[in-house]
Design an enzyme around this catalytic site. Sequence first.
Site, PDB file in Angstrom:
ATOM      1  N   CYS A   1       4.113   1.971  11.441  1.00 38.12           N
ATOM      2  CA  CYS A   1       4.801   2.736  10.416  1.00 38.12           C
ATOM      3  C   CYS A   1       5.318   4.040  10.989  1.00 38.12           C
ATOM      4  O   CYS A   1       6.370   4.525  10.619  1.00 38.12           O
ATOM      5  CB  CYS A   1       3.867   3.033   9.260  1.00 38.12           C
TER       6      CYS A   1
ATOM      7  N   ALA B   1       0.814  -1.217   0.000  1.00 36.80           N
ATOM      8  CA  ALA B   1       0.000   0.000   0.000  1.00 36.80           C
ATOM      9  C   ALA B   1       0.846   1.265   0.000  1.00 36.80           C
ATOM     10  O   ALA B   1       0.446   2.284  -0.570  1.00 36.80           O
ATOM     11  CB  ALA B   1      -0.960  -0.009   1.179  1.00 36.80           C
TER      12      ALA B   1
ATOM     13  N   ALA C   1      -1.439  -6.979   0.939  1.00 39.04           N
ATOM     14  CA  ALA C   1      -1.768  -8.371   1.257  1.00 39.04           C
ATOM     15  C   ALA C   1      -1.546  -8.711   2.728  1.00 39.04           C
ATOM     16  O   ALA C   1      -2.272  -9.514   3.301  1.00 39.04           O
ATOM     17  CB  ALA C   1      -0.926  -9.318   0.385  1.00 39.04           C
TER      18      ALA C   1
HETATM   19  C1  LIG Z   1      -0.333  -0.948   6.539  1.00 38.42           C
HETATM   20  C2  LIG Z   1      -0.883   0.248   5.882  1.00 38.42           C
HETATM   21  C3  LIG Z   1      -0.219   0.865   4.816  1.00 38.42           C
HETATM   22  C4  LIG Z   1       1.124   0.398   4.332  1.00 38.42           C
HETATM   23  O1  LIG Z   1       0.987  -0.802   3.661  1.00 38.42           O
HETATM   24  P1  LIG Z   1       2.307  -1.622   3.205  1.00 38.42           P
HETATM   25  O2  LIG Z   1       1.756  -2.688   2.338  1.00 38.42           O
HETATM   26  O3  LIG Z   1       2.893  -2.141   4.469  1.00 38.42           O
HETATM   27  O4  LIG Z   1       3.189  -0.685   2.496  1.00 38.42           O
HETATM   28  C5  LIG Z   1      -0.802   1.967   4.233  1.00 38.42           C
HETATM   29  N1  LIG Z   1      -1.982   2.433   4.657  1.00 38.42           N
HETATM   30  C6  LIG Z   1      -2.656   1.866   5.673  1.00 38.42           C
HETATM   31  C7  LIG Z   1      -3.968   2.417   6.079  1.00 38.42           C
HETATM   32  C8  LIG Z   1      -2.134   0.757   6.322  1.00 38.42           C
HETATM   33  O5  LIG Z   1      -2.797   0.221   7.318  1.00 38.42           O
END
Ligand SMILES: *Cc1c(COP(=O)(O)O)cnc(C)c1O
Length: 406
Positions: A328, A73, A202
Amino acid sequence: MKLPVYMDNHSTTQVDPQVVDAMIPFFTQHFGNAASRQHRFGWIAEAAVENARKLIAREINADAKEIIFTSGATESNNLALKGIAEAYSMKGKHLITANTEHRSVLDVCSALERSGFRITCLTVDEFGMVSPQSVREAITDETILVSVMMANNEIGTIAPLVEIGKVCLERGILLHTDAAQCIGKIPIDVRLLNIHSMSLSAHKVYGPKGIGALYVRSKNPRVKIIQQMDGGGHEHGLRSGTLNVPAIVGFAEAVRLASEHYGVESARIAALRDRLEEILLSIEGARRNGHPAKRLYNNVNITIPYVHAADLMTALKDDAAFSSGSACSSADLEENKVSHVLSAIGLEDELARCTIRIGLGRFNTEEEVEYAGKKIVTAALRLRDVSPQYQLMTKKKSLPVTALTH
Ligand SMILES: *Cc1c(COP(=O)(O)O)cnc(C)c1O
């Protein structure tokens, strides 16, 4: 019961054993490059990728060709926001987002700001809701994109995307949404919601890490995106690089399993969540964050005054794994910085530091919830009792009013 109990499913999830089983043949036998058109190894890999693409597309009511595989994401948000900004900058240089977004949206917006775009960062209400009216009011003739996450990864609040989608449609503006926390949890229909691009991941849905997708609408209107990765022209040129076939197969299997489980799983986990909240809210003064009804069924976000989340997590490190906010953000920030989401809903820093986030998941049991819930309460009460501020407060309360004036 295995300790510590894993309760941090908003950060990531355990890969479902069925997903692992589906992936293994693509490491061992079917290891071909999906772009190798000259032999069977390539054909098998390509067929598996195209199957996965179809399955994920069907899940969100999209066409297979509208799915671009990415590393997750974060990359999808980067590709969508930067790619759309670049492609439409002749039309305007204004984007709208909200202050509770994931860092992979907010930081991209800051980067765009540095390269000459203007960003409106909407504020949210006490529940973390973005109002469609505020989106409407922020739109100018220069606006090219609105980016609002489908559900928040800290407090679980689900955005009014139907209404926001209508506002964007009326004004002819593109709508991007980060649905990392939603795929496999709530039904998503990109056509119904008027979504133009959407990020998926995923590993939040019992699939492997390092794989995700970007949905990009191909008609009514066809969304233009400038690629951010140049190379062999994979994924219609939008994301060059050899496809991670096992991960893509695992992603699709994870989505398939989730949609198979939908109703039953959401009801079971929601019941566990309600029970856990009941246990935690029995602590005097404890309160819930996020929207009371419009929220993810697996989210628990609770403030326990006088009890610092950091101390609670340390006290419970052998019993339960949960967090004080998003992984994050905690990866790079100093100790004392509080969650931007909690600040956005109006929690003062001290209360934000006393807030825990729990994400329940497929592998949590009733026994685990009872165990962890009670452990958290016991540890929290103990920590609270030794808190100087709490002692001061209780002493004040029990003293006659005159004593306080000295
Ligand atoms: C976990 C998350 C991300 C980041 O996704 P990744 O696949 O780890 O890069 C982005 N947005 C939201 C809302 C998330 O929960």
